[in-house]
Design a protein around this motif. Structure first.
Motif, PDB file in Angstrom:
ATOM      1  N   ALA A 103       0.850  -1.202   0.000  1.00 49.27           N
ATOM      2  CA  ALA A 103       0.000   0.000   0.000  1.00 49.27           C
ATOM      3  C   ALA A 103       0.883   1.248   0.000  1.00 49.27           C
ATOM      4  CB  ALA A 103      -0.899   0.004   1.220  1.00 49.27           C
ATOM      5  N   LEU A 104       0.486   2.249  -0.754  1.00 54.62           N
ATOM      6  CA  LEU A 104       1.188   3.529  -0.771  1.00 54.62           C
ATOM      7  C   LEU A 104       0.497   4.494   0.196  1.00 54.62           C
ATOM      8  CD1 LEU A 104       1.757   4.108  -4.590  1.00 54.62           C
ATOM      9  CD2 LEU A 104       3.442   3.464  -2.871  1.00 54.62           C
ATOM     10  N   PRO A 105       1.280   5.201   1.005  1.00 59.93           N
ATOM     11  CA  PRO A 105       0.646   6.149   1.936  1.00 59.93           C
ATOM     12  C   PRO A 105       0.098   7.357   1.174  1.00 59.93           C
ATOM     13  CG  PRO A 105       3.023   6.308   2.086  1.00 59.93           C
ATOM     14  CD  PRO A 105       2.721   5.164   1.152  1.00 59.93           C
ATOM     15  N   ASP A 106      -0.914   7.964   1.739  1.00 57.23           N
ATOM     16  CA  ASP A 106      -1.488   9.173   1.143  1.00 57.23           C
ATOM     17  C   ASP A 106      -0.637  10.364   1.610  1.00 57.23           C
ATOM     18  OD1 ASP A 106      -3.140  10.921  -0.179  1.00 57.23           O
ATOM     19  OD2 ASP A 106      -4.609  11.010   1.447  1.00 57.23           O
ATOM     20  N   VAL A 107       0.025  11.033   0.679  1.00 60.08           N
ATOM     21  CA  VAL A 107       0.911  12.159   1.013  1.00 60.08           C
ATOM     22  C   VAL A 107       0.234  13.509   0.799  1.00 60.08           C
ATOM     23  CG1 VAL A 107       3.036  10.872   0.581  1.00 60.08           C
ATOM     24  CG2 VAL A 107       1.938  12.123  -1.283  1.00 60.08           C
ATOM     25  N   THR A 108      -1.066  13.485   0.572  1.00 58.43           N
ATOM     26  CA  THR A 108      -1.787  14.724   0.291  1.00 58.43           C
ATOM     27  C   THR A 108      -1.643  15.728   1.429  1.00 58.43           C
ATOM     28  OG1 THR A 108      -3.391  13.453  -0.983  1.00 58.43           O
ATOM     29  CG2 THR A 108      -4.013  15.684  -0.369  1.00 58.43           C
ATOM     30  N   GLN A 109      -1.724  15.269   2.676  1.00 63.36           N
ATOM     31  CA  GLN A 109      -1.643  16.204   3.796  1.00 63.36           C
ATOM     32  C   GLN A 109      -0.263  16.860   3.899  1.00 63.36           C
ATOM     33  OE1 GLN A 109      -2.358  12.815   4.794  1.00 63.36           O
ATOM     34  NE2 GLN A 109      -0.719  12.231   6.187  1.00 63.36           N
ATOM     35  N   PHE A 110       0.780  16.216   3.367  1.00 65.26           N
ATOM     36  CA  PHE A 110       2.115  16.813   3.402  1.00 65.26           C
ATOM     37  C   PHE A 110       2.321  17.841   2.290  1.00 65.26           C
ATOM     38  CE2 PHE A 110       2.774  12.455   5.150  1.00 65.26           C
ATOM     39  CZ  PHE A 110       2.944  12.848   6.463  1.00 65.26           C
ATOM     40  N   MET A 111       1.510  17.793   1.270  1.00 68.55           N
ATOM     41  CA  MET A 111       1.625  18.722   0.142  1.00 68.55           C
ATOM     42  C   MET A 111       0.822  20.002   0.365  1.00 68.55           C
ATOM     43  SD  MET A 111       3.545  17.152  -2.065  1.00 68.55           S
ATOM     44  CE  MET A 111       3.203  17.956  -3.595  1.00 68.55           C
ATOM     45  N   ARG A 112      -0.049  19.998   1.363  1.00 68.14           N
ATOM     46  CA  ARG A 112      -0.948  21.130   1.612  1.00 68.14           C
ATOM     47  C   ARG A 112      -0.128  22.376   1.993  1.00 68.14           C
ATOM     48  NH1 ARG A 112      -6.191  20.496   3.238  1.00 68.14           N
ATOM     49  NH2 ARG A 112      -5.622  18.352   3.688  1.00 68.14           N
ATOM     50  N   PRO A 113      -0.400  23.535   1.354  1.00 59.79           N
ATOM     51  CA  PRO A 113       0.269  24.778   1.758  1.00 59.79           C
ATOM     52  C   PRO A 113      -0.095  25.126   3.201  1.00 59.79           C
ATOM     53  CG  PRO A 113      -0.802  25.051  -0.376  1.00 59.79           C
ATOM     54  CD  PRO A 113      -1.249  23.729   0.178  1.00 59.79           C
ATOM     55  N   THR A 114       0.884  25.605   3.941  1.00 63.86           N
ATOM     56  CA  THR A 114       0.674  25.916   5.358  1.00 63.86           C
ATOM     57  C   THR A 114       0.739  27.417   5.601  1.00 63.86           C
ATOM     58  OG1 THR A 114       3.014  25.776   5.857  1.00 63.86           O
ATOM     59  CG2 THR A 114       1.739  23.733   6.038  1.00 63.86           C
ATOM     60  N   THR A 115       0.224  27.800   6.742  1.00 61.63           N
ATOM     61  CA  THR A 115       0.277  29.199   7.145  1.00 61.63           C
ATOM     62  C   THR A 115       1.729  29.637   7.352  1.00 61.63           C
ATOM     63  OG1 THR A 115      -1.852  28.943   8.244  1.00 61.63           O
ATOM     64  CG2 THR A 115      -0.553  30.864   8.847  1.00 61.63           C
ATOM     65  N   LEU A 116       2.536  28.756   7.918  1.00 59.07           N
ATOM     66  CA  LEU A 116       3.946  29.063   8.122  1.00 59.07           C
ATOM     67  C   LEU A 116       4.643  29.321   6.782  1.00 59.07           C
ATOM     68  CD1 LEU A 116       6.305  29.322  10.088  1.00 59.07           C
ATOM     69  CD2 LEU A 116       6.691  26.874   9.806  1.00 59.07           C
ATOM     70  N   GLY A 117       4.318  28.521   5.778  1.00 62.90           N
ATOM     71  CA  GLY A 117       4.880  28.733   4.446  1.00 62.90           C
ATOM     72  C   GLY A 117       4.441  30.062   3.851  1.00 62.90           C
TER      73      GLY A 117
END
Length: 182
Positions: free
Chosen positions: A95-109
């Motif tokens: 199974a491949l992990p879902d990396v969508t949450q790591f790609m989300r732009p953040t307020t810190l960025g």
């Protein structure tokens, strides 16, 4: 970071050097020469201020564009169908992990983008303003050749006096930074 890094925040030399410059302004120049120098100084200040404001605005605009582009890329990535498993040649499936949450732009960025683009624009705009203001000031002073010659002579005398003071301070083993008021 020193405040001298930004053209908008640069200060004059120390009190002693400023007093010496005032003395040369009073004794070596005519009223028209002083007016030309004050006009030239005002042009530099105006150009630096306008350049800094334009640079800051341009930096904020570019940060906004980059933020919007990152958000569009994230939305496209999230909407696109992604593989959920990898099948190997021996028949094993992982199974491949879902990396969508790591790609989300953040307020810190976003804060970092606005900060760095803003400071970069402020620096580039201020330095560009300093260059254009210096060119404009040079043209202002060069308009009257006689006045230009008197100003250049006064500057040479001023510079010689500053060098004499620095040499005397070094002979007395007084630090140059103390002399310049730094």
């Amino acid at each position: 970071m020193s405040s001298d890094s930004l053209a908008l925040l640069r200060k004059n030399a120390g009190q002693e050097i400023s007093a010496l410059a005032e003395e040369h302004l009073k004794h070596d120049l005519q009223d028209s020469d002083r007016d030309a120098l004050m006009s030239a100084a005002g042009k530099i200040s105006t150009h630096v201020t306008i350049g800094s404001l334009i640079g800051l605005g341009l930096g904020a605009f570019l940060a906004f564009r980059m933020r919007r582009s990152r958000m569009q890329m994230f939305n496209a990535f999230r909407a696109h169908e992604k593989p959920t498993h990898v099948k190997f040649a021996d028949g094993r499936e992982e199974a491949l992990p879902d990396v969508t949450q790591f790609m989300r732009p953040t307020t810190l960025g976003d804060v970092a983008a606005y900060t760095f683009f803003g400071f970069g624009g402020l620096f580039i705009g201020g330095e560009s303003g300093l260059l254009t203001g210096s060119a404009s000031a040079g043209r202002t002073i060069s308009q009257n050749p006689e006045s230009k010659d008197r100003i250049e002579m006064a500057f040479r005398r001023f510079r010689a006096d500053v060098l004499r003071k620095e040499a005397n301070a070094l002979d007395k083993k007084k630090g140059v930074t103390e002399l310049l008021g730094l």
